[in-house]
Write a protein that holds these residues in place. Structure first.
Motif, PDB file in Angstrom:
ATOM      1  N   GLN A 206     -20.305  36.235  13.837  1.00  7.36           N
ATOM      2  CA  GLN A 206     -20.225  36.101  12.388  1.00  7.36           C
ATOM      3  C   GLN A 206     -18.833  36.448  11.862  1.00  7.36           C
ATOM      4  O   GLN A 206     -18.392  35.906  10.835  1.00  7.36           O
ATOM      5  CB  GLN A 206     -21.260  37.018  11.721  1.00  7.36           C
ATOM      6  CG  GLN A 206     -22.695  36.754  12.138  1.00  7.36           C
ATOM      7  CD  GLN A 206     -23.665  37.747  11.540  1.00  7.36           C
ATOM      8  OE1 GLN A 206     -23.437  38.300  10.467  1.00  7.36           O
ATOM      9  NE2 GLN A 206     -24.764  38.003  12.229  1.00  7.36           N
ATOM     10  N   ALA A 207     -18.130  37.362  12.552  1.00  9.50           N
ATOM     11  CA  ALA A 207     -16.851  37.875  12.041  1.00  9.50           C
ATOM     12  C   ALA A 207     -15.680  36.952  12.334  1.00  9.50           C
ATOM     13  O   ALA A 207     -14.789  36.780  11.484  1.00  9.50           O
ATOM     14  CB  ALA A 207     -16.587  39.259  12.634  1.00  9.50           C
TER      15      ALA A 207
ATOM     16  N   LEU B  40     -14.757  34.228   9.842  1.00  9.53           N
ATOM     17  CA  LEU B  40     -14.178  34.764   8.607  1.00  9.53           C
ATOM     18  C   LEU B  40     -12.701  35.062   8.782  1.00  9.53           C
ATOM     19  O   LEU B  40     -11.921  34.973   7.828  1.00  9.53           O
ATOM     20  CB  LEU B  40     -14.915  36.043   8.199  1.00  9.53           C
ATOM     21  CG  LEU B  40     -16.379  35.892   7.765  1.00  9.53           C
ATOM     22  CD1 LEU B  40     -16.967  37.261   7.444  1.00  9.53           C
ATOM     23  CD2 LEU B  40     -16.494  34.978   6.561  1.00  9.53           C
TER      24      LEU B  40
ATOM     25  N   GLN C  50     -10.542  32.268   7.664  1.00 10.62           N
ATOM     26  CA  GLN C  50     -10.703  31.777   6.306  1.00 10.62           C
ATOM     27  C   GLN C  50      -9.786  32.480   5.309  1.00 10.62           C
ATOM     28  O   GLN C  50      -9.484  31.935   4.253  1.00 10.62           O
ATOM     29  CB  GLN C  50     -12.159  31.933   5.854  1.00 10.62           C
ATOM     30  CG  GLN C  50     -13.129  31.081   6.641  1.00 10.62           C
ATOM     31  CD  GLN C  50     -14.583  31.303   6.219  1.00 10.62           C
ATOM     32  OE1 GLN C  50     -14.856  31.975   5.226  1.00 10.62           O
ATOM     33  NE2 GLN C  50     -15.509  30.737   6.967  1.00 10.62           N
ATOM     34  N   THR C  51      -9.349  33.695   5.638  1.00  8.13           N
ATOM     35  CA  THR C  51      -8.499  34.447   4.723  1.00  8.13           C
ATOM     36  C   THR C  51      -7.501  35.288   5.505  1.00  8.13           C
ATOM     37  O   THR C  51      -7.803  35.727   6.622  1.00  8.13           O
ATOM     38  CB  THR C  51      -9.333  35.363   3.807  1.00  8.13           C
ATOM     39  OG1 THR C  51      -8.454  36.104   2.945  1.00  8.13           O
ATOM     40  CG2 THR C  51     -10.155  36.350   4.621  1.00  8.13           C
TER      41      THR C  51
ATOM     42  N   VAL D  45      -9.754  41.943   1.732  1.00  6.92           N
ATOM     43  CA  VAL D  45     -10.926  41.101   1.482  1.00  6.92           C
ATOM     44  C   VAL D  45     -11.740  40.940   2.759  1.00  6.92           C
ATOM     45  O   VAL D  45     -12.973  41.074   2.756  1.00  6.92           O
ATOM     46  CB  VAL D  45     -10.493  39.725   0.942  1.00  6.92           C
ATOM     47  CG1 VAL D  45     -11.687  38.773   0.862  1.00  6.92           C
ATOM     48  CG2 VAL D  45      -9.838  39.876  -0.425  1.00  6.92           C
ATOM     49  N   LEU D  46     -11.054  40.664   3.869  1.00  9.41           N
ATOM     50  CA  LEU D  46     -11.735  40.517   5.154  1.00  9.41           C
ATOM     51  C   LEU D  46     -12.438  41.806   5.547  1.00  9.41           C
ATOM     52  O   LEU D  46     -13.581  41.788   6.043  1.00  9.41           O
ATOM     53  CB  LEU D  46     -10.729  40.106   6.231  1.00  9.41           C
ATOM     54  CG  LEU D  46     -11.271  39.963   7.658  1.00  9.41           C
ATOM     55  CD1 LEU D  46     -12.347  38.893   7.723  1.00  9.41           C
ATOM     56  CD2 LEU D  46     -10.144  39.646   8.642  1.00  9.41           C
TER      57      LEU D  46
ATOM     58  N   GLN E 137     -13.674  44.119   3.598  1.00  9.47           N
ATOM     59  CA  GLN E 137     -14.876  44.288   2.790  1.00  9.47           C
ATOM     60  C   GLN E 137     -15.995  43.370   3.279  1.00  9.47           C
ATOM     61  O   GLN E 137     -17.177  43.767   3.328  1.00  9.47           O
ATOM     62  CB  GLN E 137     -14.551  43.991   1.313  1.00  9.47           C
ATOM     63  CG  GLN E 137     -15.664  44.344   0.346  1.00  9.47           C
ATOM     64  CD  GLN E 137     -16.030  45.817   0.392  1.00  9.47           C
ATOM     65  OE1 GLN E 137     -15.159  46.687   0.462  1.00  9.47           O
ATOM     66  NE2 GLN E 137     -17.320  46.096   0.364  1.00  9.47           N
ATOM     67  N   GLN E 138     -15.646  42.157   3.664  1.00 10.09           N
ATOM     68  CA  GLN E 138     -16.657  41.233   4.204  1.00 10.09           C
ATOM     69  C   GLN E 138     -17.257  41.755   5.507  1.00 10.09           C
ATOM     70  O   GLN E 138     -18.473  41.649   5.729  1.00 10.09           O
ATOM     71  CB  GLN E 138     -16.019  39.857   4.424  1.00 10.09           C
ATOM     72  CG  GLN E 138     -15.616  39.143   3.144  1.00 10.09           C
ATOM     73  CD  GLN E 138     -14.864  37.857   3.412  1.00 10.09           C
ATOM     74  OE1 GLN E 138     -14.286  37.660   4.489  1.00 10.09           O
ATOM     75  NE2 GLN E 138     -14.841  36.958   2.444  1.00 10.09           N
TER      76      GLN E 138
ATOM     77  N   GLU F  64     -19.696  44.561   4.794  1.00 10.48           N
ATOM     78  CA  GLU F  64     -20.973  44.022   4.327  1.00 10.48           C
ATOM     79  C   GLU F  64     -21.773  43.444   5.488  1.00 10.48           C
ATOM     80  O   GLU F  64     -23.004  43.579   5.561  1.00 10.48           O
ATOM     81  CB  GLU F  64     -20.722  42.952   3.263  1.00 10.48           C
ATOM     82  CG  GLU F  64     -20.136  43.506   1.970  1.00 10.48           C
ATOM     83  CD  GLU F  64     -19.765  42.412   0.992  1.00 10.48           C
ATOM     84  OE1 GLU F  64     -19.970  41.220   1.340  1.00 10.48           O
ATOM     85  OE2 GLU F  64     -19.272  42.731  -0.105  1.00 10.48           O
ATOM     86  N   MET F  65     -21.082  42.805   6.421  1.00 12.98           N
ATOM     87  CA  MET F  65     -21.746  42.258   7.601  1.00 12.98           C
ATOM     88  C   MET F  65     -22.345  43.366   8.462  1.00 12.98           C
ATOM     89  O   MET F  65     -23.483  43.260   8.949  1.00 12.98           O
ATOM     90  CB  MET F  65     -20.725  41.452   8.414  1.00 12.98           C
ATOM     91  CG  MET F  65     -21.307  40.658   9.554  1.00 12.98           C
ATOM     92  SD  MET F  65     -19.970  39.815  10.426  1.00 12.98           S
ATOM     93  CE  MET F  65     -19.256  38.877   9.074  1.00 12.98           C
TER      94      MET F  65
END
Length: 392
Positions: free
Chosen positions: A286-287, A290, A293-294, A299-300, A302-303, A306-307
């Protein structure tokens, strides 16, 4: 004519020499033109400075993180080499923030980071030389970074301030991204290499347990055949020693069962480690998308937090092994997040001064124009002299 030349061989040479009087006469005739050219050059230099000169802004980021330091000298040197490459990658993938193309071209230059991001150390080189003999503690203090001073330029004061803020943001977000990418790469290496190693150890442990179970079975058969061979002994002997076969059968059975229990514990630990790696693979699946993408590490981060939280909600409450992995992951992610938010923060706003280099621009224009006019006048004199000589 030839005789006159032979009698006065220096006549031709004296005609080509420039006397001091000639220089004085030349300056008397041309000083107005030279002065005018110098004034015009100075005015043009000032005009160029007004049109092309840039304002400069300065921003100080404190290097702290809960009574420690967000970046040490080694990590800063690594980032100093990696951040220009990251800026270049952002340019290549056309993911530059709007209106910051020129700034990112500067950020992709190694020299920009050398010149525009200056770390301040707890002790200067001069202090280190003076105090080196006092205590070895000063060695670490001399490499301790207290803050970073960033400078950036712009066509106006507002643009210079915006640029230095954007550069500071890239320092935080880019550094966080690079450390997160390194963290994910480390987990990916573990999943690929460690998983194969753990599976091999599991197979070895299972084979060894088969031999241990067979040995216990044989000892129990002997115990049934010779039930009286249970004489106790006070001698301490290693069950794996060759002389251990002469111990009472009951003692050997106990020792063999202990070995089997040890193998079971090892197998259980290996299986839990394999489960941890499986959980890590689920996280990576999942990581990693991401990551592409950025390029904003905050931001990464924080994502990813959350994951990790979502994986925790799906985890069996009795799975302490999986909880341990997620706890370690959470601590690492949070450490990076805090390091580049609270660890690198400013307690004052950026400061911007007026344009710099006015004296340099005026002097450069003055000397350039003066020199060009001097060359033009001298060239004219030489041309007139050559022309008159040719006429004669």
């Amino acid at each position: 004519m030839n005789q006159d030349s032979m009698q006065n061989p220096s006549a031709g040479q004296s005609e080509n020499e420039i006397s001091l009087l000639d220089i004085v006469n030349f300056l008397q005739q041309a000083w107005k033109k030279l002065a005018l050219a110098a004034v015009v050059g100075a005015v043009l230099g000032l005009g160029g400075w007004f049109m092309l000169g840039k304002y400069s802004a300065e921003y100080v980021l404190l290097n702290n993180n809960n009574n420690s330091y967000a970046l040490d000298l080694v990590s800063w040197k690594m980032l100093q080499k990696s951040l220009p490459n990251l800026a270049d990658q952002i340019i290549d993938e056309n993911k530059i923030p709007e209106g910051q193309s020129a700034l990112y071209k500067e950020l992709s230059n190694d020299q920009w980071w050398q010149k525009n991001v200056i770390p301040s150390y707890a002790l200067s080189k001069a202090d280190t030389k003076d105090l080196a003999s006092v205590s070895k503690d000063f060695d670490s203090a001399s490499t301790t970074i207290l803050n970073f001073t960033l400078t950036a330029s712009g066509a106006s004061k507002e643009q210079a301030v915006d640029n230095v803020r954007a550069a500071a943001k890239f320092l935080r977000t880019g550094s966080a991204y690079l450390q997160l990418r390194s963290l994910l790469s480390g987990y990916e290496t573990q999943v690929l290499s460690a998983a194969a190693d753990v599976r091999q150890k599991i197979t070895t442990a299972q084979v060894e347990m088969g031999y241990q179970q067979e040995r216990i079975r044989q000892l129990e058969d002997l115990h049934k055949r010779f039930p009286g061979a249970n004489a106790s002994t006070q001698q301490v002997v290693d069950a794996k020693d060759s002389s251990a076969k002469y111990l009472p059968l009951q003692t050997q059975i106990i020792a063999a069962n202990n070995d089997l229990n040890g193998s079971k514990e090892t197998l259980e630990r290996l299986q839990k480690r394999l489960d941890q790696l499986a959980l890590a693979k689920t996280f990576l699946d999942q990581a990693l998308p991401l990551q592409d993408q950025t390029f904003d590490g905050l931001v990464l981060g924080q994502q990813l937090l959350e994951m990790e939280s979502n994986l925790r909600t799906k985890l069996d409450q009795k799975d302490s092994n999986g909880a341990q992995f997620l706890n370690d992951l959470h601590a690492q992610l949070l450490s990076i997040q805090v390091r580049f938010t609270k660890g690198l923060e400013a307690n004052t706003a950026p400061t911007s001064g007026g344009k710099k280099g006015i004296i340099k621009a005026a002097a450069g224009g003055l000397f350039a124009a003066f020199f060009l006019m001097l060359l033009a006048l001298l060239g004219g004199r030489v041309w007139v002299s050559v022309k008159s000589g040719g006429t004669k």
